[in-house]
Design an enzyme around this catalytic site. Structure first.
Site, PDB file in Angstrom:
ATOM      1  N   TYR A 111      -7.235   1.563 -14.147  1.00 12.11           N
ATOM      2  CA  TYR A 111      -7.280   0.536 -14.350  1.00 12.11           C
ATOM      3  C   TYR A 111      -7.510   0.121 -13.395  1.00 12.11           C
ATOM      4  O   TYR A 111      -8.367  -1.182 -13.848  1.00 12.11           O
ATOM      5  CB  TYR A 111      -5.394   0.267 -13.177  1.00 12.11           C
ATOM      6  CG  TYR A 111      -5.379  -0.783 -12.712  1.00 12.11           C
ATOM      7  CD1 TYR A 111      -5.484  -1.837 -13.866  1.00 12.11           C
ATOM      8  CD2 TYR A 111      -4.337  -1.239 -11.445  1.00 12.11           C
ATOM      9  CE1 TYR A 111      -4.706  -3.083 -13.533  1.00 12.11           C
ATOM     10  CE2 TYR A 111      -3.682  -2.900 -11.396  1.00 12.11           C
ATOM     11  CZ  TYR A 111      -4.608  -3.390 -12.376  1.00 12.11           C
ATOM     12  OH  TYR A 111      -4.110  -4.938 -11.938  1.00 12.11           O
ATOM     13  N   ASN A 118       6.349   1.536 -11.747  1.00 13.92           N
ATOM     14  CA  ASN A 118       7.607   1.926 -10.255  1.00 13.92           C
ATOM     15  C   ASN A 118       6.469   0.094 -10.182  1.00 13.92           C
ATOM     16  O   ASN A 118       7.502  -0.592  -8.859  1.00 13.92           O
ATOM     17  CB  ASN A 118       6.877   3.011  -9.615  1.00 13.92           C
ATOM     18  CG  ASN A 118       6.317   4.100  -9.853  1.00 13.92           C
ATOM     19  OD1 ASN A 118       7.892   4.451  -9.899  1.00 13.92           O
ATOM     20  ND2 ASN A 118       5.302   4.888 -10.328  1.00 13.92           N
ATOM     21  N   TYR A 150       2.244  10.523  -0.578  1.00 15.98           N
ATOM     22  CA  TYR A 150       1.361  10.178  -1.169  1.00 15.98           C
ATOM     23  C   TYR A 150      -0.001   8.489  -0.103  1.00 15.98           C
ATOM     24  O   TYR A 150      -1.094   9.290   0.360  1.00 15.98           O
ATOM     25  CB  TYR A 150       1.548   8.951  -2.034  1.00 15.98           C
ATOM     26  CG  TYR A 150       0.646   7.748  -2.575  1.00 15.98           C
ATOM     27  CD1 TYR A 150      -0.441   7.613  -3.072  1.00 15.98           C
ATOM     28  CD2 TYR A 150       0.715   6.603  -1.650  1.00 15.98           C
ATOM     29  CE1 TYR A 150      -1.472   6.419  -3.670  1.00 15.98           C
ATOM     30  CE2 TYR A 150       0.483   5.310  -2.008  1.00 15.98           C
ATOM     31  CZ  TYR A 150      -1.063   5.126  -2.718  1.00 15.98           C
ATOM     32  OH  TYR A 150      -1.448   3.778  -3.192  1.00 15.98           O
ATOM     33  N   SER A 184      -5.897   2.169   1.049  1.00 20.73           N
ATOM     34  CA  SER A 184      -4.532   1.150   1.070  1.00 20.73           C
ATOM     35  C   SER A 184      -3.497   0.335   1.845  1.00 20.73           C
ATOM     36  O   SER A 184      -3.774   1.218   2.954  1.00 20.73           O
ATOM     37  CB  SER A 184      -2.715   2.129  -0.083  1.00 20.73           C
ATOM     38  OG  SER A 184      -2.326   1.302  -0.580  1.00 20.73           O
ATOM     39  N   LYS A 216      -3.750   8.860   1.410  1.00 21.90           N
ATOM     40  CA  LYS A 216      -4.547   7.876   1.580  1.00 21.90           C
ATOM     41  C   LYS A 216      -5.374   8.473   3.766  1.00 21.90           C
ATOM     42  O   LYS A 216      -6.463   7.946   3.651  1.00 21.90           O
ATOM     43  CB  LYS A 216      -3.964   6.293   1.489  1.00 21.90           C
ATOM     44  CG  LYS A 216      -3.523   6.444   0.562  1.00 21.90           C
ATOM     45  CD  LYS A 216      -4.906   5.980  -0.594  1.00 21.90           C
ATOM     46  CE  LYS A 216      -4.038   6.519  -1.967  1.00 21.90           C
ATOM     47  NZ  LYS A 216      -5.612   6.385  -2.378  1.00 21.90           N
ATOM     48  N   LYS A 267      -1.300   7.909  -7.490  1.00 22.65           N
ATOM     49  CA  LYS A 267      -0.575   7.239  -7.512  1.00 22.65           C
ATOM     50  C   LYS A 267       0.605   6.966  -7.297  1.00 22.65           C
ATOM     51  O   LYS A 267       1.097   5.792  -6.547  1.00 22.65           O
ATOM     52  CB  LYS A 267      -1.402   5.907  -7.513  1.00 22.65           C
ATOM     53  CG  LYS A 267      -1.108   5.366  -9.026  1.00 22.65           C
ATOM     54  CD  LYS A 267      -1.899   4.024  -9.763  1.00 22.65           C
ATOM     55  CE  LYS A 267      -1.589   3.970 -10.765  1.00 22.65           C
ATOM     56  NZ  LYS A 267      -1.810   3.061 -11.074  1.00 22.65           N
TER      57      LYS A 267
HETATM   58  N1  UDP Z   1       9.602  -4.825  -6.438  1.00 22.97           N
HETATM   59  C1  UDP Z   1      11.399  -5.198  -7.264  1.00 22.97           C
HETATM   60  N2  UDP Z   1      11.764  -4.485  -8.481  1.00 22.97           N
HETATM   61  C2  UDP Z   1      10.071  -3.635  -8.938  1.00 22.97           C
HETATM   62  C3  UDP Z   1       9.354  -3.105  -8.316  1.00 22.97           C
HETATM   63  C4  UDP Z   1       9.087  -3.525  -7.006  1.00 22.97           C
HETATM   64  O1  UDP Z   1      11.945  -5.400  -6.948  1.00 22.97           O
HETATM   65  O2  UDP Z   1      11.000  -2.912 -10.034  1.00 22.97           O
HETATM   66  C5  UDP Z   1       9.572  -5.124  -5.133  1.00 22.97           C
HETATM   67  C6  UDP Z   1       8.855  -4.022  -4.278  1.00 22.97           C
HETATM   68  O3  UDP Z   1       9.994  -3.982  -3.566  1.00 22.97           O
HETATM   69  C7  UDP Z   1       8.456  -4.603  -3.074  1.00 22.97           C
HETATM   70  C8  UDP Z   1       7.547  -4.867  -3.974  1.00 22.97           C
HETATM   71  O4  UDP Z   1       7.990  -5.460  -5.025  1.00 22.97           O
HETATM   72  O5  UDP Z   1       8.571  -5.588  -2.023  1.00 22.97           O
HETATM   73  C9  UDP Z   1       5.834  -4.827  -4.247  1.00 22.97           C
HETATM   74  O6  UDP Z   1       6.293  -3.241  -4.907  1.00 22.97           O
HETATM   75  P1  UDP Z   1       4.693  -2.550  -5.537  1.00 22.97           P
HETATM   76  O7  UDP Z   1       6.269  -1.512  -5.843  1.00 22.97           O
HETATM   77  O8  UDP Z   1       4.484  -3.282  -6.754  1.00 22.97           O
HETATM   78  O9  UDP Z   1       4.574  -2.168  -4.353  1.00 22.97           O
HETATM   79  P2  UDP Z   1       4.171  -1.782  -3.225  1.00 22.97           P
HETATM   80  O10 UDP Z   1       4.125  -3.510  -1.714  1.00 22.97           O
HETATM   81  O11 UDP Z   1       5.271  -1.172  -3.030  1.00 22.97           O
HETATM   82  O12 UDP Z   1       3.216  -1.061  -2.401  1.00 22.97           O
END
Ligand code: UDP
Length: 342
Positions: A15, A202, A153, A128, A157, A88
């Site tokens: 990506y 995810n 993970y 990250s 980092k 990741k």
């Molecule tokens: N999130 C959510 N639903 C999902 C996936 C993520 O509400 O299906 C929320 C998650 O709790 C966080 C934000 O979106 O507050 C960003 O999550 P992501 O996994 O994209 O990135 P992170 O900040 O965890 O690396």
């Protein structure tokens, strides 16, 4: 005319790696893409070729194979490497820590070793914002303390940052930059490259676009009782093309000898916090869609709020995030439609 500099992009078919490859080629660099296609197919590599009209050499190797990395360095004169070839998935790393430590550390060590064998080089590491954990103060600067990692993970980092720092200090000709990414989202405006998660996503934005496409029934918003204005978590969502440009700026800084220290760290974010709910609403508005979502319990390991103070990168790299969240979310939807044939 001076010879073109050559940049190895490990994980270049993924990506972020594919977007970085496009920006490097557009900036006039030569690129060698290394990928073992363990977590992606050829879509993004072909997309890079279509966007740029170039076919950068593709080395199908596993960077955990030291001999293969050494072979690659002997076939190409590599001036810099940008290292993306890593796993990741936070949850998977908790289940399979050895897989993550072996893969993420070994591949990076092999690349550093190849440079060390040649007396030096330039290395950009994809770090990250996860290294900041739940910060005591927001926004976070590069001086904000790193917090103990909450997943293998995240730990890889931190360890890779330290490996880079220590190797740079021991090897006179080696320079390193760690870019700490916040939340990369969106896709190239051409919709020819983007994120291709395998299985259930995810991350938030692929889950949103798959829900909009009808691949997922409902988006769960994890937690609406956080101590934030609307109760959902705050993040710094950065357009992947803006993020990619930061890499070109960082590599150019290395090549032009503009580094202040041989090892530097930069936050790569917008400086603009957005809540999950704000992001969902912005997606609905810009794409004219209604998203099926519900509130669900908090997800284990999520921090409440983290966003960048990007002023160091703005000043030192001459880089700034420019794309609006609307542009980014419309590109994310265009990409999802492209791959689904909608
Ligand atoms: N999130 C959510 N639903 C999902 C996936 C993520 O509400 O299906 C929320 C998650 O709790 C966080 C934000 O979106 O507050 C960003 O999550 P992501 O996994 O994209 O990135 P992170 O900040 O965890 O690396």
């Amino acid at each position: 005319m001076s010879e073109k500099k050559c940049v190895l992009v490990s994980g270049g078919a993924g990506y972020i790696g594919s977007h970085v490859t496009v920006e490097l080629l557009s900036a006039g660099y030569e690129v060698v893409v290394a990928d073992n296609f363990s977590n992606c197919d050829r879509t993004n590599y072909e997309g890079v070729c279509a966007i740029t009209g170039q076919r950068p050499p593709l080395e199908e190797i596993d960077c955990c194979d030291a001999k293969a990395v050494e072979g690659l360095f002997s076939r190409h004169k590599i001036d810099a490497a940008i290292h993306f070839a890593a796993f990741k998935a936070v949850g998977e790393s908790v289940e399979e820590p050895l897989l993550y430590y072996r893969n993420n550390l070994t591949s990076f060590i092999n690349i550093l070793q190849a440079f060390a064998n040649r007396g030096g080089g330039n290395v950009l590491f994809s770090s990250s914002a996860t290294v900041y954990g739940e910060p005591d103060e927001t926004p976070v600067t590069e001086q904000s303390p790193r917090k103990p990692a909450t997943s293998p993970y995240g730990n890889t980092k931190q360890i890779c940052e330290d490996i880079l720092r220590d190797t740079v200090s021991a090897c006179a000709g080696l320079r390193g930059i760690a870019l700490r990414y916040f939340n990369p989202i969106g896709a190239h405006p051409s919709a020819l490259i983007g994120e291709l998660p395998r299985g259930i996503p995810n991350n938030l934005v692929p889950f949103i676009t798959q829900t909009a496409a009808g691949v997922r029934e409902v988006l769960s918003i994890f937690g609406n009782d956080y101590p934030t204005p609307d109760g959902t978590c705050l993040r710094d969502y950065i357009d992947v093309v803006d993020l990619a440009r930061a890499h070109t700026c960082a590599v150019t800084r290395m090549f032009e000898g503009r580094m202040r220290e041989d090892y530097e760290i930069f936050n790569v974010g917008t400086g603009r916090p957005l809540s999950v709910l704000e992001l969902v609403r912005a997606f609905e508005k810009v794409n004219g869609l209604k998203l099926n979502y519900r509130f669900a319990p908090r997800r284990a390991g999520d921090v409440t709020a983290v966003w960048a103070d990007p002023s160091l990168a703005n000043r030192e790299l001459g880089w700034k995030a420019t794309r609006s969240v609307e542009e980014t979310l419309s590109s994310a939807w265009a990409w999802e439609k492209h791959i689904r044939g909608i």
